[in-house]
Design an enzyme around this catalytic site. Structure first.
Site, PDB file in Angstrom:
ATOM      1  N   HIS A  83       0.755  -1.334  -0.012  1.00 40.18           N
ATOM      2  CA  HIS A  83       0.162   0.065   0.081  1.00 40.18           C
ATOM      3  C   HIS A  83       0.916   1.286   0.179  1.00 40.18           C
ATOM      4  O   HIS A  83       2.046   1.272   0.433  1.00 40.18           O
ATOM      5  CB  HIS A  83      -1.086   0.099   1.298  1.00 40.18           C
ATOM      6  CG  HIS A  83      -2.053  -1.102   1.076  1.00 40.18           C
ATOM      7  ND1 HIS A  83      -2.970  -1.244   2.211  1.00 40.18           N
ATOM      8  CD2 HIS A  83      -2.200  -1.817   0.007  1.00 40.18           C
ATOM      9  CE1 HIS A  83      -3.850  -2.306   1.728  1.00 40.18           C
ATOM     10  NE2 HIS A  83      -3.401  -2.476   0.323  1.00 40.18           N
ATOM     11  N   GLU A  85       0.758   4.036   1.836  1.00 37.47           N
ATOM     12  CA  GLU A  85       0.995   4.459   3.162  1.00 37.47           C
ATOM     13  C   GLU A  85       2.216   3.604   3.653  1.00 37.47           C
ATOM     14  O   GLU A  85       3.249   4.292   4.212  1.00 37.47           O
ATOM     15  CB  GLU A  85      -0.119   4.503   4.115  1.00 37.47           C
ATOM     16  CG  GLU A  85      -1.085   5.108   3.805  1.00 37.47           C
ATOM     17  CD  GLU A  85      -2.377   4.187   2.992  1.00 37.47           C
ATOM     18  OE1 GLU A  85      -3.312   4.129   3.458  1.00 37.47           O
ATOM     19  OE2 GLU A  85      -1.904   3.206   2.268  1.00 37.47           O
ATOM     20  N   CYS A 121      -6.344   1.143   5.266  1.00 37.31           N
ATOM     21  CA  CYS A 121      -6.766  -0.272   5.916  1.00 37.31           C
ATOM     22  C   CYS A 121      -6.224  -0.439   7.310  1.00 37.31           C
ATOM     23  O   CYS A 121      -5.537   0.497   7.840  1.00 37.31           O
ATOM     24  CB  CYS A 121      -6.326  -1.139   4.894  1.00 37.31           C
ATOM     25  SG  CYS A 121      -4.723  -1.685   5.115  1.00 37.31           S
ATOM     26  N   CYS A 124      -2.475  -0.748   7.639  1.00 33.96           N
ATOM     27  CA  CYS A 124      -1.821   0.635   7.244  1.00 33.96           C
ATOM     28  C   CYS A 124      -2.033   1.543   8.811  1.00 33.96           C
ATOM     29  O   CYS A 124      -0.982   2.127   9.127  1.00 33.96           O
ATOM     30  CB  CYS A 124      -2.355   1.303   5.991  1.00 33.96           C
ATOM     31  SG  CYS A 124      -1.490   0.482   4.771  1.00 33.96           S
TER      32      CYS A 124
END
Length: 166
Positions: A83, A85, A121, A124
């Site tokens: 991801h 992040e 999410c 993250c």
């Protein structure tokens, strides 16, 4: 002579940069871009894509989660991507991230339109908490955004349960 030029807000300036970072994403489902900023200095950037050296979904021409009709926020272990992040956090030292702000923008790869109503999410969010990031700003439209205080995620221990991101 008067200059009536209207400047973009600082927040939208950073969100514009995060949205540009999203253009590097290799995800066929959603393109995310993230930047970490502290004291008006960009510390790191990240976008969602496969780990270095591995094939991206854009290279393969398919997304396994799309093929299996897996709903957003479920079965991330099947996803090839890291991801945005997480990639930004990986690129910075914790010392640099303490008290920083993370800016996130999401774009639909099919239309190029901004996707609102997204959030990090659960995994993250855990990374963001441990990185020491203080605030998360998520783009909703070209000018609108939501601001999240990471301390709220810590205080409400159940806040990351059941959250859907990508």
């Amino acid at each position: 002579m008067t200059n009536n030029m209207e400047r973009v807000s600082k927040t939208n300036y950073y969100l514009d940069i995060a949205q540009t970072v999203a253009e590097r994403s290799t995800c066929l489902r959603r393109r995310y871009g993230a930047i970490i900023v502290k004291n008006d200095i960009i510390i790191a950037t990240g976008y969602n894509g496969a780990p270095r050296g591995r094939k991206n979904c854009s290279d393969l021409g398919y997304c396994i989660r799309e093929q299996l009709a897996i709903p957003r926020g479920e079965r991330y272990e099947l996803c090839r991507s890291v991801h945005a992040e997480a990639n930004a956090i990986i690129a910075a030292s914790r010392e640099q991230m303490l008290g920083a702000t993370l800016y996130i923008a999401c774009v639909d790869p099919a239309t190029g339109e901004i996707v609102g109503g997204v959030n990090s999410c659960a995994m993250c969010k855990r990374l963001i908490i441990n990185a020491g990031i203080e605030t998360v700003v998520v783009r909703e439209t070209k000018t609108d955004y939501k601001v999240y205080r990471v301390s709220d995620w810590i205080a409400d221990d159940e806040s990351i349960k059941g959250e859907f991101g990508y």
